[in-house]
Motif scaffolding. Sequence first.
Motif, PDB file in Angstrom:
ATOM      1  N   ASN A   1     -16.322 -11.440  21.874  1.00 54.90           N
ATOM      2  CA  ASN A   1     -16.618 -12.606  22.725  1.00 54.90           C
ATOM      3  C   ASN A   1     -17.984 -12.439  23.393  1.00 54.90           C
ATOM      4  O   ASN A   1     -18.178 -12.831  24.547  1.00 54.90           O
ATOM      5  N   ARG A   2     -18.936 -11.893  22.647  1.00 56.24           N
ATOM      6  CA  ARG A   2     -20.237 -11.535  23.215  1.00 56.24           C
ATOM      7  C   ARG A   2     -21.085 -12.729  23.629  1.00 56.24           C
ATOM      8  O   ARG A   2     -22.057 -12.578  24.360  1.00 56.24           O
ATOM      9  N   ASP A   3     -20.733 -13.936  23.186  1.00 52.89           N
ATOM     10  CA  ASP A   3     -21.473 -15.122  23.631  1.00 52.89           C
ATOM     11  C   ASP A   3     -21.200 -15.420  25.101  1.00 52.89           C
ATOM     12  O   ASP A   3     -22.038 -16.024  25.791  1.00 52.89           O
ATOM     13  N   THR A   4     -20.028 -14.996  25.569  1.00 55.14           N
ATOM     14  CA  THR A   4     -19.658 -15.273  26.963  1.00 55.14           C
ATOM     15  C   THR A   4     -19.343 -14.006  27.762  1.00 55.14           C
ATOM     16  O   THR A   4     -19.155 -14.069  28.971  1.00 55.14           O
ATOM     17  N   ASN A   5     -19.294 -12.855  27.086  1.00 52.97           N
ATOM     18  CA  ASN A   5     -18.921 -11.597  27.739  1.00 52.97           C
ATOM     19  C   ASN A   5     -19.960 -10.536  27.399  1.00 52.97           C
ATOM     20  O   ASN A   5     -20.156 -10.210  26.226  1.00 52.97           O
TER      21      ASN A   5
ATOM     22  N   LEU B   1     -27.027  -7.491  20.593  1.00 51.41           N
ATOM     23  CA  LEU B   1     -27.822  -6.574  19.786  1.00 51.41           C
ATOM     24  C   LEU B   1     -27.021  -6.043  18.600  1.00 51.41           C
ATOM     25  O   LEU B   1     -27.595  -5.466  17.666  1.00 51.41           O
ATOM     26  N   LEU B   2     -25.719  -6.254  18.605  1.00 50.62           N
ATOM     27  CA  LEU B   2     -24.854  -5.830  17.509  1.00 50.62           C
ATOM     28  C   LEU B   2     -24.722  -6.889  16.421  1.00 50.62           C
ATOM     29  O   LEU B   2     -24.031  -6.662  15.417  1.00 50.62           O
ATOM     30  N   ASN B   3     -25.362  -8.035  16.585  1.00 47.65           N
ATOM     31  CA  ASN B   3     -25.158  -9.154  15.661  1.00 47.65           C
ATOM     32  C   ASN B   3     -25.393  -8.761  14.201  1.00 47.65           C
ATOM     33  O   ASN B   3     -24.593  -9.097  13.316  1.00 47.65           O
ATOM     34  N   LYS B   4     -26.497  -8.069  13.922  1.00 44.93           N
ATOM     35  CA  LYS B   4     -26.800  -7.714  12.534  1.00 44.93           C
ATOM     36  C   LYS B   4     -25.742  -6.788  11.958  1.00 44.93           C
ATOM     37  O   LYS B   4     -25.341  -6.921  10.794  1.00 44.93           O
ATOM     38  N   ALA B   5     -25.284  -5.853  12.754  1.00 47.35           N
ATOM     39  CA  ALA B   5     -24.252  -4.935  12.281  1.00 47.35           C
ATOM     40  C   ALA B   5     -22.942  -5.670  12.030  1.00 47.35           C
ATOM     41  O   ALA B   5     -22.244  -5.394  11.040  1.00 47.35           O
TER      42      ALA B   5
END
Length: 274
Positions: free
Chosen positions: A170-174, A225-229
């Motif tokens: 949920n990295r877009d909001t967390n 920053l984890l998006n590519k992984a």
Amino acid sequence: MKYKIGEVSRILNIPIDTIRYLEKKNIVNPSKDSNNYRFYEAWDINFLTEYKKFRSFDFSVPEVEEILHSDNLENFIGRISKRQKYFEDKLKYYTFLKQKNQKYLDSLNNIKKNLWKCSFTECPSIYYFIHRFNYKYAGKEKFDGLFETWLNYFPFIDTIVEMQLDAVMNRDTNNNYEWGFSIKKKYADAFNIPLNSDKVNHVKSTQSVYTVICAGEKGSFSLKLLNKALEFIEDNGCELAGNVIGNLLARVHEPNGYFRYIEVWLPVKKIDKF
């Protein structure tokens, strides 16, 4: 023959102030004339020479004073015997430190090769505890001395970041994450670093995706920053299977700003299509 303090300083390459200090510490006791000028005989220079010798064994100044003016033969042999154990402990320490530093150097030399690149590997087995949540440190009293104890074992302690599975998904909001200290078991065993606290967690070696990410200035660290992984994981028919663990490799200053390089392991499992 008698020598002035300046001559003794040149003979033994000991600063004059140090020779005066050693007189106060009863290492050497030169004779003085009516004008209170010091004069050193060969006998006195012998004590200063022995001082340099035993300081090279890493004995403290008070210990050297005892060796030169108090120890009988039995005590002296016992002291040198204990020094052997001291050197054995030092050898073990620096043997492990050499190994640790070589692995660290290898990781640093591979930063540019691994930056934003992904590969499947086994994450290392580590022990760790968390002491900072986002920007807030937990009170040291909550760790029953664990925080201070582990601080004493740098450089075998690494700085770890843990990103909870739910937060990553949920990295877009967390953007919550946690920082702490980690250590590999072989170093903890070698130096009796406590692992038995209920505050210490264990990450077992498991199939993971490895990459190196880069954060910039203050406030720039983000789970995104984890998006590519995470894209790499999905493209290879896998899914994230647990919390993400990272290890801070370097904080450096480049012409275009401040950089923090962090190696991360993302535990994965194959997606069951049936």
